[in-house]
Design a protein around this motif. Structure first.
Motif, PDB file in Angstrom:
ATOM      1  N   VAL C  91      -2.358 -17.987   4.299  1.00  0.00           N
ATOM      2  CA  VAL C  91      -1.060 -17.388   3.971  1.00  0.00           C
ATOM      3  C   VAL C  91      -0.488 -18.026   2.706  1.00  0.00           C
ATOM      4  CG1 VAL C  91       1.351 -17.222   4.724  1.00  0.00           C
ATOM      5  CG2 VAL C  91      -0.497 -16.578   6.287  1.00  0.00           C
TER       6      VAL C  91
ATOM      7  N   LEU D  33      -4.168  -6.543   5.701  1.00  0.00           N
ATOM      8  CA  LEU D  33      -3.285  -6.410   4.526  1.00  0.00           C
ATOM      9  C   LEU D  33      -4.104  -6.441   3.239  1.00  0.00           C
ATOM     10  CD1 LEU D  33      -0.125  -8.670   5.071  1.00  0.00           C
ATOM     11  CD2 LEU D  33      -0.271  -6.170   5.105  1.00  0.00           C
TER      12      LEU D  33
ATOM     13  N   LEU E  15      17.734 -12.525  -2.323  1.00  0.00           N
ATOM     14  CA  LEU E  15      16.577 -11.821  -2.895  1.00  0.00           C
ATOM     15  C   LEU E  15      15.565 -11.426  -1.837  1.00  0.00           C
ATOM     16  CD1 LEU E  15      16.084 -10.909  -5.786  1.00  0.00           C
ATOM     17  CD2 LEU E  15      17.797 -12.706  -5.638  1.00  0.00           C
ATOM     18  N   ARG E  18      16.781  -8.221  -0.633  1.00  0.00           N
ATOM     19  CA  ARG E  18      16.511  -7.118  -1.567  1.00  0.00           C
ATOM     20  C   ARG E  18      15.032  -6.702  -1.536  1.00  0.00           C
ATOM     21  NH1 ARG E  18      19.834  -9.957  -6.222  1.00  0.00           N
ATOM     22  NH2 ARG E  18      18.964  -8.551  -7.796  1.00  0.00           N
ATOM     23  N   ILE E  19      14.150  -7.678  -1.411  1.00  0.00           N
ATOM     24  CA  ILE E  19      12.720  -7.357  -1.337  1.00  0.00           C
ATOM     25  C   ILE E  19      12.430  -6.557  -0.061  1.00  0.00           C
ATOM     26  CG2 ILE E  19      10.411  -8.362  -1.015  1.00  0.00           C
ATOM     27  CD1 ILE E  19      11.346 -10.677  -2.876  1.00  0.00           C
ATOM     28  N   SER E  22      13.531  -2.966  -0.053  1.00  0.00           N
ATOM     29  CA  SER E  22      12.788  -2.016  -0.899  1.00  0.00           C
ATOM     30  C   SER E  22      11.776  -1.260  -0.055  1.00  0.00           C
ATOM     31  CB  SER E  22      12.106  -2.748  -2.049  1.00  0.00           C
ATOM     32  OG  SER E  22      11.102  -3.594  -1.523  1.00  0.00           O
ATOM     33  N   HIS E  24       8.727  -1.713   1.223  1.00  0.00           N
ATOM     34  CA  HIS E  24       7.273  -1.612   1.025  1.00  0.00           C
ATOM     35  C   HIS E  24       6.657  -2.207   2.296  1.00  0.00           C
ATOM     36  CE1 HIS E  24       3.232  -2.375  -0.547  1.00  0.00           C
ATOM     37  NE2 HIS E  24       3.523  -1.624  -1.590  1.00  0.00           N
ATOM     38  N   ARG E  25       6.038  -1.370   3.109  1.00  0.00           N
ATOM     39  CA  ARG E  25       5.572  -1.788   4.431  1.00  0.00           C
ATOM     40  C   ARG E  25       4.723  -3.057   4.403  1.00  0.00           C
ATOM     41  NH1 ARG E  25       1.013   1.560   7.348  1.00  0.00           N
ATOM     42  NH2 ARG E  25       0.064   0.559   5.541  1.00  0.00           N
ATOM     43  N   ASP E  26       3.785  -3.134   3.459  1.00  0.00           N
ATOM     44  CA  ASP E  26       2.858  -4.267   3.496  1.00  0.00           C
ATOM     45  C   ASP E  26       3.463  -5.553   2.942  1.00  0.00           C
ATOM     46  OD1 ASP E  26       1.064  -2.799   4.870  1.00  0.00           O
ATOM     47  OD2 ASP E  26      -0.328  -2.468   3.218  1.00  0.00           O
ATOM     48  N   ILE E  27       4.425  -5.439   2.025  1.00  0.00           N
ATOM     49  CA  ILE E  27       5.155  -6.641   1.599  1.00  0.00           C
ATOM     50  C   ILE E  27       5.954  -7.181   2.793  1.00  0.00           C
ATOM     51  CG2 ILE E  27       7.001  -7.521   0.108  1.00  0.00           C
ATOM     52  CD1 ILE E  27       6.002  -5.749  -2.140  1.00  0.00           C
ATOM     53  N   ARG E  29       5.195  -6.844   5.931  1.00  0.00           N
ATOM     54  CA  ARG E  29       4.244  -7.461   6.865  1.00  0.00           C
ATOM     55  C   ARG E  29       3.797  -8.831   6.368  1.00  0.00           C
ATOM     56  NH1 ARG E  29       0.733  -2.340   9.218  1.00  0.00           N
ATOM     57  NH2 ARG E  29       2.518  -1.451  10.315  1.00  0.00           N
ATOM     58  N   PHE E  30       3.627  -8.963   5.062  1.00  0.00           N
ATOM     59  CA  PHE E  30       3.253 -10.276   4.524  1.00  0.00           C
ATOM     60  C   PHE E  30       4.356 -11.293   4.838  1.00  0.00           C
ATOM     61  CE2 PHE E  30       2.620 -13.805   1.856  1.00  0.00           C
ATOM     62  CZ  PHE E  30       1.257 -13.870   1.626  1.00  0.00           C
ATOM     63  N   PHE E  31       5.615 -10.888   4.625  1.00  0.00           N
ATOM     64  CA  PHE E  31       6.722 -11.803   4.927  1.00  0.00           C
ATOM     65  C   PHE E  31       6.715 -12.200   6.412  1.00  0.00           C
ATOM     66  CE2 PHE E  31       9.888 -12.417   1.403  1.00  0.00           C
ATOM     67  CZ  PHE E  31       9.107 -11.884   0.384  1.00  0.00           C
ATOM     68  N   LEU E  33       4.029 -12.346   8.395  1.00  0.00           N
ATOM     69  CA  LEU E  33       2.903 -13.278   8.589  1.00  0.00           C
ATOM     70  C   LEU E  33       3.281 -14.675   8.113  1.00  0.00           C
ATOM     71  CD1 LEU E  33      -0.405 -11.489   7.460  1.00  0.00           C
ATOM     72  CD2 LEU E  33       0.334 -12.086   9.773  1.00  0.00           C
ATOM     73  N   ASP E  34       3.998 -14.720   6.991  1.00  0.00           N
ATOM     74  CA  ASP E  34       4.408 -15.997   6.410  1.00  0.00           C
ATOM     75  C   ASP E  34       5.326 -16.754   7.388  1.00  0.00           C
ATOM     76  OD1 ASP E  34       4.891 -18.007   4.508  1.00  0.00           O
ATOM     77  OD2 ASP E  34       6.618 -16.942   3.695  1.00  0.00           O
TER      78      ASP E  34
ATOM     79  N   LEU F  83       6.274  -2.233  -6.994  1.00  0.00           N
ATOM     80  CA  LEU F  83       6.110  -2.840  -5.663  1.00  0.00           C
ATOM     81  C   LEU F  83       4.636  -2.916  -5.270  1.00  0.00           C
ATOM     82  CD1 LEU F  83       9.199  -1.260  -3.913  1.00  0.00           C
ATOM     83  CD2 LEU F  83       8.850  -3.697  -4.360  1.00  0.00           C
ATOM     84  N   ASN F  87       2.649  -6.304  -4.604  1.00  0.00           N
ATOM     85  CA  ASN F  87       1.929  -6.504  -3.342  1.00  0.00           C
ATOM     86  C   ASN F  87       0.518  -7.025  -3.594  1.00  0.00           C
ATOM     87  OD1 ASN F  87       1.542  -6.268  -0.448  1.00  0.00           O
ATOM     88  ND2 ASN F  87       0.248  -4.498  -0.912  1.00  0.00           N
ATOM     89  N   LEU F  90       0.878 -10.612  -4.462  1.00  0.00           N
ATOM     90  CA  LEU F  90       1.271 -11.385  -3.272  1.00  0.00           C
ATOM     91  C   LEU F  90       0.069 -11.630  -2.366  1.00  0.00           C
ATOM     92  CD1 LEU F  90       3.640 -12.555  -1.653  1.00  0.00           C
ATOM     93  CD2 LEU F  90       4.038 -10.271  -0.701  1.00  0.00           C
ATOM     94  N   ARG F 102      10.613 -13.190  -6.024  1.00  0.00           N
ATOM     95  CA  ARG F 102      12.083 -13.077  -5.956  1.00  0.00           C
ATOM     96  C   ARG F 102      12.666 -12.969  -7.358  1.00  0.00           C
ATOM     97  NH1 ARG F 102      11.880 -16.591  -1.063  1.00  0.00           N
ATOM     98  NH2 ARG F 102      11.832 -18.468  -2.310  1.00  0.00           N
TER      99      ARG F 102
END
Lengths: 116, 116, 116, 116, 116, 116
Positions: C91, D33, E15, E18-19, E22, E24-27, E29-31, E33-34, F83, F87, F90, F102
């Protein structure tokens, strides 16, 4: 450039002191190794400072670049020699180095202005 | 060490040729800049090769390290000078550099054996 | 995987010896600091080896990963704990870590097979 | 090049399977992903594969470069387009990218030869 | 240190929002997972935060270091344990880590002062 | 965000000029190569700017990201395309990219606000 050379020095000195006061034996030894790496030996201090400068450029660490720019100047490195070292860092590290090169040149100009 | 110095040289030469034959003007110009970065200038070639060696160590690129070890030796860099340069690379770049340092020393031994 | 664990160990031992024989005082001290960094202290050796493993993963150094996988296993790290540590590395460091993760899992399988 | 494209594929497939079999839910999600990041979306798969290729070049990961060279070719990227993408990677990442560029061109030649 | 811990938190929160907005489904999901990577699992959250801290140190990301210093403190990591973790990061990553170590210690002092 | 887009531009322009005035032939040539790398060729400027953006994200250089965000917007890259590119950066580069993401989104919002 948000931070003056003077602010950089003060923060650096003060925090180094706090780190060494924390009295972690091996962190202190690392700091000692770091200092000695640039002292005269088989290679002269001047060459070693240039090595530290280019290593800092390609690893893109502004504080390390500032430190070695100052030390190189103390060792008598001339502007054309700085440019040759910057060029090696630029070619090896690529355009991603350019923002750091801009700040390095700005620091060098700041040092030259202080000399004048 | 899976690849001999001779194999490294052959692969390097042959692929450089194929890249240059592809005739992309700016890739060719980059290769020319890369060659000239280590020629005598304000700083002598010997110092520039040492800069290239330490930059390659901290960026951890075995092929680049091999290339600059060979060139430094051609420029007359002595074993104690190599060790001083390796030490700067090790202190700046940390223990993650050690596997590359092992291979650099192995290359240097290989070169010295070829000389003997 | 071109190199067996046994070949890795032999090359590592033999070259470390050659580096230490070259008798550069500060390189020797760096190697000593590196060894001590993973010994029991405020944090236990087991935790420190996990720190070394994840640092090696995100910096993408196969030899360092191999070394810490072996050491973690000696410290009793279990397969689910390895996977959790790998996940943190993945990650933090991103998909660029995956080729190293593949080789790390291969090493772990090799170690487990040797145990069986 | 020590490892053929066929060996690379076999090792990659086999280890990916072992990683996914270990059944760590979030590692599996990361792999999902990673796959989806290159599928058609606001940007087409072809552009995304070029993004993956240049990111792999500047981060200097041979396995990732090989993977994206193969995928770009499947997406119909032409030799002049590859060279333009390589040039961006070379300028951004510097000469340290060159050894990886050599291996990328070698992979591309290997793929073209297989087509012929 | 130009930015206070409070400013860092506000910018980070605002921020991140804001992300995620927006959409974006996979962004997203990354957040997710993080976040989950540091939750209790086979390894406890405390150990995982230390892994995140050392990974951030060797990758030299000040914002990530600040985040994990705060989280480690919440998990009860003591000053001697922090120093041991910093030492692993310093030895693995080298002197290029020192400017980030200075800022990490400054953050830790800021947190301790807020506690007092 | 401590530095406005306007300050960034002024510092960048002014220092680039000082670097070019120093009249180091090969540094000037590098800057020319850097400019041309993003011009229409086998790949269009728009795609090349996206390549530059993702390369800058995974190498985590805020100034380079800012520059390419501005240029991508000039090339008509839409928010959903940004985006998708973010991604890829990312996933390839991992959570260590998030602080830069960010700031990239903040820059993009700043540009959109200026347009409105």
């Amino acid at each position: 450039m948000s931070q003056s050379l003077e602010e950089f020095r003060r923060f650096r000195e003060s925090l180094n002191e706090r780190i060494l006061q924390s009295d972690h034996r091996d962190i202190k030894r690392f700091f000692a190794l770091d200092t000695r790496a640039y002292e005269d030996g088989a290679l002269p201090a001047r060459t070693k400072e240039l090595l530290g400068l280019v290593a800092s450029l390609v690893l893109r660490c502004d504080d390390c670049i500032t430190y070695h720019v100052v030390r190189c100047k103390e060792e008598g490195v001339t502007r054309p020699e700085f440019l040759d070292a910057f060029n090696v860092g630029l070619v090896v590290g690529g355009s991603i180095v350019i923002p750091h090169l801009r700040r390095a040149v700005d620091r060098l100009d700041e040092l030259d202005a202080a000399d004048a």
